[in-house]
Write a protein that holds these residues in place. Sequence first.
Motif, PDB file in Angstrom:
ATOM      1  N   PRO A   1      -3.044  11.421   7.929  1.00  0.00           N
ATOM      2  CA  PRO A   1      -4.134  12.333   8.316  1.00  0.00           C
ATOM      3  C   PRO A   1      -3.748  13.808   8.189  1.00  0.00           C
ATOM      4  O   PRO A   1      -4.566  14.634   7.781  1.00  0.00           O
ATOM      5  N   GLU A   2      -2.505  14.142   8.519  1.00  0.00           N
ATOM      6  CA  GLU A   2      -2.054  15.532   8.392  1.00  0.00           C
ATOM      7  C   GLU A   2      -2.019  15.961   6.926  1.00  0.00           C
ATOM      8  O   GLU A   2      -2.428  17.076   6.596  1.00  0.00           O
ATOM      9  N   ALA A   3      -1.554  15.075   6.047  1.00  0.00           N
ATOM     10  CA  ALA A   3      -1.525  15.386   4.618  1.00  0.00           C
ATOM     11  C   ALA A   3      -2.938  15.532   4.068  1.00  0.00           C
ATOM     12  O   ALA A   3      -3.209  16.406   3.235  1.00  0.00           O
ATOM     13  N   ALA A   4      -3.854  14.702   4.535  1.00  0.00           N
ATOM     14  CA  ALA A   4      -5.241  14.770   4.073  1.00  0.00           C
ATOM     15  C   ALA A   4      -5.868  16.120   4.422  1.00  0.00           C
ATOM     16  O   ALA A   4      -6.541  16.741   3.590  1.00  0.00           O
ATOM     17  N   VAL A   5      -5.621  16.598   5.623  1.00  0.00           N
ATOM     18  CA  VAL A   5      -6.137  17.907   6.034  1.00  0.00           C
ATOM     19  C   VAL A   5      -5.473  19.015   5.227  1.00  0.00           C
ATOM     20  O   VAL A   5      -6.137  19.929   4.730  1.00  0.00           O
ATOM     21  N   LYS A   6      -4.165  18.918   5.066  1.00  0.00           N
ATOM     22  CA  LYS A   6      -3.400  19.935   4.331  1.00  0.00           C
ATOM     23  C   LYS A   6      -3.895  20.067   2.894  1.00  0.00           C
ATOM     24  O   LYS A   6      -4.019  21.171   2.369  1.00  0.00           O
ATOM     25  N   TRP A   7      -4.168  18.917   2.247  1.00  0.00           N
ATOM     26  CA  TRP A   7      -4.564  18.921   0.837  1.00  0.00           C
ATOM     27  C   TRP A   7      -6.074  18.941   0.623  1.00  0.00           C
ATOM     28  O   TRP A   7      -6.536  19.106  -0.498  1.00  0.00           O
ATOM     29  N   GLY A   8      -6.854  18.754   1.672  1.00  0.00           N
ATOM     30  CA  GLY A   8      -8.312  18.795   1.546  1.00  0.00           C
ATOM     31  C   GLY A   8      -8.906  17.572   0.864  1.00  0.00           C
ATOM     32  O   GLY A   8      -9.891  17.667   0.139  1.00  0.00           O
ATOM     33  N   VAL A   9      -8.315  16.407   1.096  1.00  0.00           N
ATOM     34  CA  VAL A   9      -8.820  15.146   0.551  1.00  0.00           C
ATOM     35  C   VAL A   9      -8.933  14.142   1.692  1.00  0.00           C
ATOM     36  O   VAL A   9      -8.546  14.426   2.814  1.00  0.00           O
ATOM     37  N   SER A  10      -9.449  12.949   1.388  1.00  0.00           N
ATOM     38  CA  SER A  10      -9.605  11.951   2.450  1.00  0.00           C
ATOM     39  C   SER A  10      -8.283  11.244   2.731  1.00  0.00           C
ATOM     40  O   SER A  10      -7.396  11.166   1.870  1.00  0.00           O
ATOM     41  N   ALA A  11      -8.185  10.700   3.921  1.00  0.00           N
ATOM     42  CA  ALA A  11      -6.984   9.952   4.314  1.00  0.00           C
ATOM     43  C   ALA A  11      -6.814   8.720   3.426  1.00  0.00           C
ATOM     44  O   ALA A  11      -5.694   8.345   3.080  1.00  0.00           O
ATOM     45  N   GLN A  12      -7.911   8.099   3.040  1.00  0.00           N
ATOM     46  CA  GLN A  12      -7.836   6.920   2.175  1.00  0.00           C
ATOM     47  C   GLN A  12      -7.243   7.276   0.806  1.00  0.00           C
ATOM     48  O   GLN A  12      -6.456   6.500   0.255  1.00  0.00           O
ATOM     49  N   GLN A  13      -7.579   8.430   0.277  1.00  0.00           N
ATOM     50  CA  GLN A  13      -7.014   8.854  -1.005  1.00  0.00           C
ATOM     51  C   GLN A  13      -5.507   9.076  -0.887  1.00  0.00           C
ATOM     52  O   GLN A  13      -4.745   8.695  -1.783  1.00  0.00           O
ATOM     53  N   VAL A  14      -5.069   9.647   0.210  1.00  0.00           N
ATOM     54  CA  VAL A  14      -3.638   9.862   0.431  1.00  0.00           C
ATOM     55  C   VAL A  14      -2.943   8.516   0.599  1.00  0.00           C
ATOM     56  O   VAL A  14      -1.877   8.272   0.018  1.00  0.00           O
ATOM     57  N   ARG A  15      -3.543   7.602   1.353  1.00  0.00           N
ATOM     58  CA  ARG A  15      -2.965   6.278   1.581  1.00  0.00           C
ATOM     59  C   ARG A  15      -2.802   5.528   0.257  1.00  0.00           C
ATOM     60  O   ARG A  15      -1.749   4.918  -0.001  1.00  0.00           O
ATOM     61  N   THR A  16      -3.806   5.582  -0.598  1.00  0.00           N
ATOM     62  CA  THR A  16      -3.735   4.927  -1.900  1.00  0.00           C
ATOM     63  C   THR A  16      -2.617   5.519  -2.739  1.00  0.00           C
ATOM     64  O   THR A  16      -1.877   4.790  -3.411  1.00  0.00           O
ATOM     65  N   SER A  17      -2.462   6.830  -2.701  1.00  0.00           N
ATOM     66  CA  SER A  17      -1.377   7.476  -3.445  1.00  0.00           C
ATOM     67  C   SER A  17      -0.012   7.055  -2.906  1.00  0.00           C
ATOM     68  O   SER A  17       0.927   6.873  -3.677  1.00  0.00           O
ATOM     69  N   CYS A  18       0.103   6.861  -1.606  1.00  0.00           N
ATOM     70  CA  CYS A  18       1.355   6.378  -1.022  1.00  0.00           C
ATOM     71  C   CYS A  18       1.644   4.959  -1.504  1.00  0.00           C
ATOM     72  O   CYS A  18       2.774   4.648  -1.896  1.00  0.00           O
ATOM     73  N   GLU A  19       0.629   4.105  -1.482  1.00  0.00           N
ATOM     74  CA  GLU A  19       0.806   2.720  -1.895  1.00  0.00           C
ATOM     75  C   GLU A  19       1.210   2.614  -3.363  1.00  0.00           C
ATOM     76  O   GLU A  19       1.947   1.711  -3.741  1.00  0.00           O
ATOM     77  N   LYS A  20       0.719   3.525  -4.179  1.00  0.00           N
ATOM     78  CA  LYS A  20       1.033   3.511  -5.612  1.00  0.00           C
ATOM     79  C   LYS A  20       2.259   4.359  -5.944  1.00  0.00           C
ATOM     80  O   LYS A  20       2.557   4.570  -7.110  1.00  0.00           O
ATOM     81  N   ALA A  21       2.947   4.842  -4.907  1.00  0.00           N
ATOM     82  CA  ALA A  21       4.177   5.645  -5.060  1.00  0.00           C
ATOM     83  C   ALA A  21       3.965   6.872  -5.931  1.00  0.00           C
ATOM     84  O   ALA A  21       4.806   7.225  -6.743  1.00  0.00           O
ATOM     85  N   ARG A  22       2.845   7.560  -5.743  1.00  0.00           N
ATOM     86  CA  ARG A  22       2.546   8.761  -6.518  1.00  0.00           C
ATOM     87  C   ARG A  22       2.921  10.039  -5.793  1.00  0.00           C
ATOM     88  O   ARG A  22       2.776  11.125  -6.338  1.00  0.00           O
ATOM     89  N   ILE A  23       3.383   9.912  -4.556  1.00  0.00           N
ATOM     90  CA  ILE A  23       3.839  11.061  -3.790  1.00  0.00           C
ATOM     91  C   ILE A  23       5.359  10.970  -3.700  1.00  0.00           C
ATOM     92  O   ILE A  23       5.900   9.975  -3.208  1.00  0.00           O
ATOM     93  N   SER A  24       6.021  11.985  -4.180  1.00  0.00           N
ATOM     94  CA  SER A  24       7.475  11.979  -4.223  1.00  0.00           C
ATOM     95  C   SER A  24       8.080  12.010  -2.813  1.00  0.00           C
ATOM     96  O   SER A  24       7.682  12.824  -1.977  1.00  0.00           O
ATOM     97  N   GLY A  25       9.013  11.102  -2.553  1.00  0.00           N
ATOM     98  CA  GLY A  25       9.731  11.090  -1.284  1.00  0.00           C
ATOM     99  C   GLY A  25       9.037  10.373  -0.154  1.00  0.00           C
ATOM    100  O   GLY A  25       9.518  10.388   0.982  1.00  0.00           O
TER     101      GLY A  25
END
Length: 63
Positions: free
Chosen positions: A8-32
């Motif tokens: 949720p903090e990343a979603a607010v920081k980047w201005g996208v939905s939490a689901q979009q951030v979660r999907t990116s995490c699951e697909k290993a598209r966020i470094s680290g």
Amino acid sequence: MKSYITIPEAAVKWGVSAQQVRTSCEKARISGVVRLSRRWLIPEDAVLPPELEYAAIKCSISA
């Protein structure tokens, strides 16, 4: 020690939905990104993944 933020903090920081951030995490598209039990921890200095840049722009235009 590296500091982390939650989805949720990343979603607010980047201005996208939490689901979009979660999907990116699951697909290993966020470094680290780290999975700890049921939580995703995103490095505080992580950058917005390229596929979310369009979503962030689209959200800011429609708002």
